[in-house]
Design a protein around this motif. Structure first.
Motif, PDB file in Angstrom:
ATOM      1  N   SER A   7       0.822  -1.207   0.000  1.00 31.04           N
ATOM      2  CA  SER A   7       0.000   0.000   0.000  1.00 31.04           C
ATOM      3  C   SER A   7       0.858   1.260   0.000  1.00 31.04           C
ATOM      4  O   SER A   7       0.578   2.218  -0.724  1.00 31.04           O
ATOM      5  CB  SER A   7      -0.955   0.016   1.199  1.00 31.04           C
ATOM      6  OG  SER A   7      -1.925  -0.996   1.067  1.00 31.04           O
ATOM      7  N   LYS A   8       1.929   1.258   0.798  1.00 32.99           N
ATOM      8  CA  LYS A   8       2.833   2.410   0.834  1.00 32.99           C
ATOM      9  C   LYS A   8       3.509   2.621  -0.513  1.00 32.99           C
ATOM     10  O   LYS A   8       3.582   3.739  -1.015  1.00 32.99           O
ATOM     11  CB  LYS A   8       3.893   2.236   1.922  1.00 32.99           C
ATOM     12  CG  LYS A   8       3.383   2.454   3.318  1.00 32.99           C
ATOM     13  CD  LYS A   8       4.525   2.291   4.321  1.00 32.99           C
ATOM     14  CE  LYS A   8       4.056   2.537   5.736  1.00 32.99           C
ATOM     15  NZ  LYS A   8       5.163   2.382   6.707  1.00 32.99           N
ATOM     16  N   GLN A   9       4.025   1.548  -1.095  1.00 32.72           N
ATOM     17  CA  GLN A   9       4.699   1.656  -2.392  1.00 32.72           C
ATOM     18  C   GLN A   9       3.737   2.109  -3.485  1.00 32.72           C
ATOM     19  O   GLN A   9       4.108   2.887  -4.363  1.00 32.72           O
ATOM     20  CB  GLN A   9       5.339   0.317  -2.770  1.00 32.72           C
ATOM     21  CG  GLN A   9       6.538  -0.044  -1.946  1.00 32.72           C
ATOM     22  CD  GLN A   9       7.661   0.978  -2.102  1.00 32.72           C
ATOM     23  OE1 GLN A   9       8.004   1.392  -3.197  1.00 32.72           O
ATOM     24  NE2 GLN A   9       8.220   1.397  -0.981  1.00 32.72           N
ATOM     25  N   LEU A  10       2.493   1.635  -3.429  1.00 32.14           N
ATOM     26  CA  LEU A  10       1.499   2.046  -4.416  1.00 32.14           C
ATOM     27  C   LEU A  10       1.195   3.531  -4.281  1.00 32.14           C
ATOM     28  O   LEU A  10       1.126   4.254  -5.279  1.00 32.14           O
ATOM     29  CB  LEU A  10       0.216   1.223  -4.261  1.00 32.14           C
ATOM     30  CG  LEU A  10      -0.910   1.561  -5.224  1.00 32.14           C
ATOM     31  CD1 LEU A  10      -0.475   1.376  -6.677  1.00 32.14           C
ATOM     32  CD2 LEU A  10      -2.138   0.701  -4.924  1.00 32.14           C
ATOM     33  N   ALA A  11       1.033   4.001  -3.044  1.00 31.43           N
ATOM     34  CA  ALA A  11       0.774   5.427  -2.818  1.00 31.43           C
ATOM     35  C   ALA A  11       1.924   6.271  -3.364  1.00 31.43           C
ATOM     36  O   ALA A  11       1.697   7.301  -4.018  1.00 31.43           O
ATOM     37  CB  ALA A  11       0.556   5.701  -1.338  1.00 31.43           C
ATOM     38  N   LEU A  12       3.151   5.842  -3.127  1.00 25.07           N
ATOM     39  CA  LEU A  12       4.310   6.560  -3.658  1.00 25.07           C
ATOM     40  C   LEU A  12       4.318   6.534  -5.187  1.00 25.07           C
ATOM     41  O   LEU A  12       4.614   7.544  -5.833  1.00 25.07           O
ATOM     42  CB  LEU A  12       5.609   5.959  -3.120  1.00 25.07           C
ATOM     43  CG  LEU A  12       5.888   6.169  -1.630  1.00 25.07           C
ATOM     44  CD1 LEU A  12       7.065   5.310  -1.193  1.00 25.07           C
ATOM     45  CD2 LEU A  12       6.139   7.636  -1.332  1.00 25.07           C
ATOM     46  N   ALA A  13       3.969   5.391  -5.761  1.00 24.22           N
ATOM     47  CA  ALA A  13       3.989   5.241  -7.223  1.00 24.22           C
ATOM     48  C   ALA A  13       2.973   6.146  -7.914  1.00 24.22           C
ATOM     49  O   ALA A  13       3.197   6.584  -9.039  1.00 24.22           O
ATOM     50  CB  ALA A  13       3.737   3.783  -7.604  1.00 24.22           C
TER      51      ALA A  13
END
Length: 103
Positions: A7-13
């Protein structure tokens, strides 16, 4: 990767900044701080929510489809072309966007 890390990586992406994210201890989702009606509000964000995954799939054109074995029988995995093979359609969408952001 854990659900929280995805979820964190997706938000950053998709363009969120780390300082806009809040982690709730013991939970597998994050909160995203955003201005709504002149106030700073927090929206829950997890790749496992269809209200998150659906619009992201549409925006980045990463719609998953059911993977089939060599015999043509669905095997319970989900694919986003060309190289994402995951257990759920939500995760396939998230991983495709994350991998696309790294390129």
């Amino acid at each position: 990767m854990t659900d929280l890390e995805i979820s964190k990586q997706l938000a950053l992406a998709i363009g969120w900044k780390p300082e806009q994210m809040i982690h709730y201890k013991g939970q597998d989702y994050i909160g995203l701080m955003m201005p709504i009606c002149g106030r700073l509000m927090v929206r829950l964000f997890s790749y496992k929510y269809w209200v998150v995954a659906g619009p992201i799939a549409e925006r980045y054109n990463v719609f998953p489809y059911m993977h089939k074995s060599l015999t043509g029988v669905p095997d319970g995995k989900w694919v986003v072309y060309p190289d994402t093979l995951e257990d759920t359609p939500h995760k396939a969408i998230a991983m495709a966007v994350i991998e696309g952001a790294k390129k």
